[in-house]
Design an enzyme around this catalytic site. Structure first.
Site, mmCIF file in Angstrom:
data_model
loop_
_atom_site.group_PDB
_atom_site.id
_atom_site.type_symbol
_atom_site.label_atom_id
_atom_site.label_comp_id
_atom_site.label_asym_id
_atom_site.label_seq_id
_atom_site.Cartn_x
_atom_site.Cartn_y
_atom_site.Cartn_z
ATOM 1 C CB ALA A 36 -5.191 6.276 0.732
ATOM 2 C CB ALA A 37 -9.660 10.040 -0.614
ATOM 3 C CG ASP B 24 -3.972 6.033 -3.506
ATOM 4 O OD1 ASP B 24 -3.704 6.531 -4.619
ATOM 5 O OD2 ASP B 24 -3.283 6.224 -2.491
HETATM 6 O O1 RIB Z 1 -2.116 8.666 -2.050
HETATM 7 C C1 RIB Z 1 -1.541 8.556 -0.788
HETATM 8 C C2 RIB Z 1 -0.119 8.081 -0.912
HETATM 9 O O2 RIB Z 1 0.660 9.079 -1.537
HETATM 10 C C3 RIB Z 1 0.573 7.817 0.400
HETATM 11 O O3 RIB Z 1 0.395 6.492 0.819
HETATM 12 C C4 RIB Z 1 2.007 8.199 0.128
HETATM 13 O O4 RIB Z 1 2.912 7.134 0.245
HETATM 14 C C5 RIB Z 1 2.005 8.822 -1.256
HETATM 15 O O5 RIB Z 1 2.478 7.972 -2.228
#
Ligand code: RIB
Length: 312
Positions: free
Chosen positions: A256-257, A259
């Site tokens: 999730a970095a 994200d």
């Molecule tokens: O970017 C991380 C995400 O990638 C995770 O939460 C997983 O569900 C995928 O979608």
């Protein structure tokens, strides 16, 4: 200020252990967690934690994982009233392994995410009203991303595209001119442009090439080596380019970095920050994310970001 995310939502089942298994190998882990994930949901949760008013348009299955995922996203303060349930497909799932170096391996089964079609987006169109920034990723059908980007552009809403996961086919040429900022990492850059940027100079070339395809700006992220920004007001050539230095942190998990980086970028742009300051804010968000385990749960709080920025 408000942010709309049209994207994926998953249940993440994450194991933590000494090492990731190799092909055919079984390894013992130390702990596991079942939690909210999906690039779209993670970005929505992270933007909300940073103080934005956030709406999420996505699709889950009519199952227990879907109920839990939407409820968890709502707990982050994200509005989910235009998200829907698909009785024909299961909620998306990600099986994630994280080792003690913070490295990960992820398998995703997208399920209901891939049934969020253009018609589904059009039903949720009222969610665009009042939005300053639309955030997109590539875990829903590309036709839906295109429709959402087009609708946003017609309404003067800024579009940030995180081209993740790395696309297996070229993006439609019509998508690039609808994007304000595209934010690929190294492997996504390779998928888009055919070369892996290893140095700041190569990242700069990649960012300029993306701008020449029609996006207003591109930020090529190099993880612990920083990010390269290029911007143009026209599709013709870069008017600005610069390297955003990295923040030094000890990684626990890099899940999730990207994200959190994108959420930071969108929130900063929605607040009116210029591109370089928005990219720096985004880098701080991505850096703080890797210091915590988890997917949506690893998103930093606003005060943590402000403190890191003030310290460096
Ligand atoms: O970017 C991380 C995400 O990638 C995770 O939460 C997983 O569900 C995928 O979608």
């Amino acid at each position: 200020m408000s942010v709309l995310v049209v994207g994926s939502i998953n249940t993440d089942i994450t194991t933590y252990g000494e090492a990731l298994p190799r092909i055919g190998e079984t390894v013992m882990g130390q702990s596991y967690a079942i939690e909210l994930g999906g690039k779209g949901a993670n970005q929505a949760a992270a933007a909300s934690r940073l103080g934005a008013k956030v709406e999420f348009v996505g699709r889950v299955g009519a199952d227990a994982f879907g109920e839990l995922a939407l409820a968890r996203l709502a707990e982050f303060g994200v509005c989910v009233r235009h998200s829907t349930r698909d009785p024909r497909h299961a909620t998306g799932i990600a099986i994630i392994g994280v080792d003690t170096m913070g490295q990960n391996a992820i398998t995703i089964v997208p399920g209901a995410n891939m049934s969020l079609d253009e018609a589904g987006f059009h039903e949720a169109m009222p969610a665009l009203e009042g939005a300053k920034v639309l955030m997109l990723q590539l875990e829903i059908p590309i036709a839906t991303c295109l429709a959402a980007a087009r609708a946003a552009r017609e309404r003067g809403v800024m579009v940030v595209l995180d081209p993740a996961p790395a696309p297996s086919k070229p993006l439609p040429g019509a998508l690039y001119p609808l994007i304000d900022v595209i934010t690929p990492n190294e492997t996504e850059t390779e998928a888009l442009l055919g070369f892996l940027p290893r140095t700041g100079e190569e990242a700069g070339r990649a960012a300029r090439e993306l701008v020449s395809r029609g996006t207003r700006a591109a930020i090529v992220t190099l993880g612990a080596r920083g990010a390269f920004v290029a911007a143009s007001k026209t599709a013709g050539g870069a008017e600005m380019q610069a390297l955003v230095p990295p923040f030094a942190v000890t990684p626990i998990s890099t899940v999730a970095a990207g994200d959190c980086f994108n959420a930071g970028l969108a929130v900063a742009l929605a607040e009116g920050k210029d591109l370089m300051n928005a990219a720096r804010f985004a880098s701080a968000c991505g850096a703080l994310c890797v210091t915590k385990p988890g997917s949506a749960a690893s998103a930093p709080r606003r005060n943590e970001v402000e403190e890191l920025l003030a310290r460096t």
